[in-house]
Design a protein around this motif. Structure first.
Motif, PDB file in Angstrom:
ATOM      1  N   TYR A 191       0.837  -1.209   0.000  1.00 37.31           N
ATOM      2  CA  TYR A 191       0.000   0.000   0.000  1.00 37.31           C
ATOM      3  C   TYR A 191       0.867   1.254   0.000  1.00 37.31           C
ATOM      4  O   TYR A 191       0.556   2.241  -0.656  1.00 37.31           O
ATOM      5  CB  TYR A 191      -0.925   0.048   1.220  1.00 37.31           C
ATOM      6  N   TYR A 229     -11.217   1.697   2.744  1.00 35.55           N
ATOM      7  CA  TYR A 229     -12.179   0.693   3.197  1.00 35.55           C
ATOM      8  C   TYR A 229     -12.017   0.353   4.680  1.00 35.55           C
ATOM      9  O   TYR A 229     -12.951  -0.085   5.325  1.00 35.55           O
ATOM     10  CB  TYR A 229     -12.128  -0.579   2.333  1.00 35.55           C
ATOM     11  N   TYR A 230     -10.816   0.563   5.240  1.00 36.95           N
ATOM     12  CA  TYR A 230     -10.648   0.335   6.681  1.00 36.95           C
ATOM     13  C   TYR A 230     -11.430   1.377   7.471  1.00 36.95           C
ATOM     14  O   TYR A 230     -12.009   1.076   8.506  1.00 36.95           O
ATOM     15  CB  TYR A 230      -9.167   0.389   7.074  1.00 36.95           C
TER      16      TYR A 230
HETATM   17 FE    FE Z   1      -6.089  -4.185   2.991  1.00 30.74          FE
END
Ligand code: FE
Length: 338
Positions: free
Chosen positions: A162, A218-219
């Motif tokens: 990421y 999304y977290y």
């Molecule tokens: Fe992830």
């Protein structure tokens, strides 16, 4: 006399093909596993009669497995998250060229490469503690390197895909020298050594241990949708910023996949990827992980994403993220971003 064995061989070969075609199977190696997946796969089987054999695993393990299986690999499709990992599969020569008019029509060009395509997007957002940091001080990724934030920045490892993909986007936009300067500024601002995942950073920001961090969207959405009292508390403590809104837009990463070079069921594999770009599948695929669909006409009804609102997304081709992975790691290493 020589004709007979040739004919026989040809006949057997074509029989073999028929048998294979009639098998109607797809071997899917997937690093994505969400609740909505069951419906996603069941619908494909209903539409095409092709049964899906799912091999699920951690992203890097699946990649290793396909690599090790080599030309005997039964894998037809590899689905994973992050352009970094898709780029790695490409580097290893695991993918077959991806040719589909339908995919070209439905998925924007910047979200495709020659051998893999994206099926959902996520943004890398800035999360800050509302009591410790002012929103106006953290509007851009570049701001996180400002000495003003000394002792306040938290992050997961610089080797994580990421962060590598985010760095690859910075290299693409700003060049290597500026990217390295940025990385050094981030390191100088660390509240602690990099550790944990994105959710751990959010929790540390909420607890006040860190002032600011970056996280995949999304977290954040997952915590926003949670009904657990401790998660509701976390969301109350933090502010979310869409970064770089006046310039390049928020860094976008993807979930995606491609057909494997040694796929025994190539036709079924293409059919499956085309199915993933269909309206219903897009909804399941994106919403299952609080992500956005890649097909512009498809809308998801996700309360957390709706609350996060509209934003300007970086339109950098995913190919650029792939291109600068190695450079990104070198720069993080040089800057001491462990
Ligand atoms: Fe992830």
């Amino acid at each position: 006399m020589k004709l007979i064995p040739v004919l026989l061989a040809a006949t057997l070969a074509s029989l073999g093909n028929v048998a294979l075609a009639q098998e109607k199977i797809l071997n899917l190696y997937s690093a994505r596993h969400y609740q909505t997946d069951e419906a996603l796969y069941a619908n494909f089987t209903k539409q095409t009669g092709i049964r899906i054999n799912r091999i699920e695993g951690k992203e890097d393990e699946l990649l290793e497995r396909i690599k090790n299986e080599g030309s005997n690999s039964p894998a037809d499709v590899f689905l994973t998250v992050d352009a970094a990992r898709l780029a790695k599969a490409h580097e290893l020569g695991l993918f077959a060229p991806l040719k589909s008019t339908l995919l070209e029509k439905s998925i924007p060009a910047h979200l495709r490469t020659d051998d893999w395509a994206s099926f959902s997007t996520r943004a890398r957002v800035i999360v800050y503690n509302k009591a410790r940091v002012k929103a106006e001080d953290v509007q851009n990724y570049a701001d996180l390197a400002n000495p003003k934030l000394k002792g306040k920045f938290c992050s997961r490892s610089g080797s994580h895909p990421y962060n590598l993909s985010l760095m690859a986007s910075v290299i693409s936009h700003e060049g290597e020298a500026k990217a390295e300067q940025w990385a050094r500024g981030l390191v100088a601002n660390f509240a602690r050594s990099p550790k944990g995942g994105d959710t751990d950073q959010i929790k540390a920001v909420a607890a006040g241990e860190c002032g600011v961090a970056i996280s995949n969207s999304y977290y954040v959405a997952r915590l926003m949708r949670s009904t657990k009292p401790e998660d509701i508390k976390i969301i109350e403590q933090i502010g979310i910023v869409w970064p770089n809104q006046a310039t390049t837009g928020a860094h976008i990463n993807v979930s995606g996949g491609g057909v494997l070079k040694n796929a025994p069921h190539k036709e079924a594999a293409i059919k499956f990827l085309e199915y993933l770009a269909s309206d219903d599948a897009q909804r399941y695929f994106a919403d299952g992980n609080n992500e956005w669909p890649v097909v512009a006409s498809v809308k998801v009804e996700n309360p957390a994403l709706a609350k996060l609102g509209k934003f300007k997304a970086d339109a950098l081709p995913v190919n650029n993220l792939a291109m600068y992975q190695a450079k990104a790691q070198i720069i993080f290493d040089r800057a001491g971003f462990k």
